[in-house]
Design a protein around this motif. Sequence first.
Motif, PDB file in Angstrom:
ATOM      1  N   ILE A 132     -38.394 -13.660 -98.816  1.00  0.00           N
ATOM      2  CA  ILE A 132     -37.323 -14.261 -97.770  1.00  0.00           C
ATOM      3  C   ILE A 132     -37.774 -13.752 -96.439  1.00  0.00           C
ATOM      4  O   ILE A 132     -37.583 -14.410 -95.485  1.00  0.00           O
ATOM      5  N   THR A 152     -37.282 -10.016-101.204  1.00  0.00           N
ATOM      6  CA  THR A 152     -37.038 -11.069-102.076  1.00  0.00           C
ATOM      7  C   THR A 152     -35.557 -11.000-102.257  1.00  0.00           C
ATOM      8  O   THR A 152     -34.898 -10.496-102.009  1.00  0.00           O
ATOM      9  N   GLU A 153     -35.417 -11.984-103.173  1.00  0.00           N
ATOM     10  CA  GLU A 153     -34.052 -12.379-103.578  1.00  0.00           C
ATOM     11  C   GLU A 153     -33.593 -11.199-104.753  1.00  0.00           C
ATOM     12  O   GLU A 153     -32.203 -10.757-104.612  1.00  0.00           O
ATOM     13  N   SER A 154     -34.457 -10.496-105.218  1.00  0.00           N
ATOM     14  CA  SER A 154     -34.045  -9.651-106.163  1.00  0.00           C
ATOM     15  C   SER A 154     -34.539  -8.287-106.049  1.00  0.00           C
ATOM     16  O   SER A 154     -34.153  -7.104-106.493  1.00  0.00           O
TER      17      SER A 154
END
Length: 355
Positions: free
Chosen positions: A101, A114-116
């Motif tokens: 991201i 990142t998303e996680s």
Amino acid sequence: MEEQVDVLVVGAGQAGLAVGYYLKQAGISHLIVDKAIELGESWKTRYDSLTLFTPRRYSSLPGWPMEGRKDGYPTKDEVAQYLQKYAERFSLRVRLNTEIIRLEREGQRFRCITESEEIKARRVIVATGPFQQPSYPEFAREASEAVVQLHSSGYRNASQLQTGSVLVVGGGNSGAQIAAELAAAPEREVYLSAGHRMKVISLEWAGRSVFWWLDKLGVLRADAHSFIGRRLRRMDDPIFGRSVPRLAEAGALRIKPRLAQIRGGEFYFADGTRLRPDNVIWATGFRSDYSWLALPGAVDDSGRPVHDRGISLAVPHLYYIGLPWQVNRASALLAGVGRDAESVVNHLLSNPVSG
């Protein structure tokens, strides 16, 4: 969650895996991340009939030749399987389904979001390649809703099209291959629109691959800044294989000049002719997307990486791999990415991070 690595490689295509090979050989802690669900996904999702115009001897990554007849031409599924097996063979550390991201600096390190999770890295190698977002001409939106429109990246086979004529827009190798495939079926009228005069080169000369000749003549690896390299960069890439002129001579494929505009449901070409196709395939290339690079100076005003042979000119310890003409004509091909990967890793080794 937070993880720390020495080198983060963004992209697990052929460029990322080639870099991973040399990092593994050097014993450098690294992680290769990619948003794809599986290795080779970008190859597997291309059109069904895609076959490389580089033979297997010029389609291999460092350390492991592609299996099969060396002068044969691999299919896109064969390349995808090769990349999967390559990562397994050298036990490369790859993490899939991981989309970046944002990448930013945090002190002396890079912070990758990142998303996680967050990943901290001392060095980063961007291996996402140049083919990231499908590109369309602005006037594509003017086409009638009755026309089926596909980008070449979304085209698989003729079953996606409705009955009737097909216009393929784009005179590169993808457009030429797709147009030739469709023109081989006699029940369709197929048109190919090219914005430049297409130069066609046979795949083989005197029993040898054209790439064998280009390699022996020094053209394939001519430096981007050399006289030959500068001349080649100004030229449009040739069409490999003679399917298009053969089909055109037989009347099965109609060649049109540059598509100029779409108006009132009609497609107007540069020579004043017009057409009402039932289907359009936009083989109009891709654009890069480095919006996730939150690093001042990493890209220029047009969004292109600012680098010299893959070494960032603005951000210390940031690298690129797999870019067109990064070093030479072969830089973005399977045939040449290995040499560039070795060069980037050697530079990384000779420029350690302080602190």
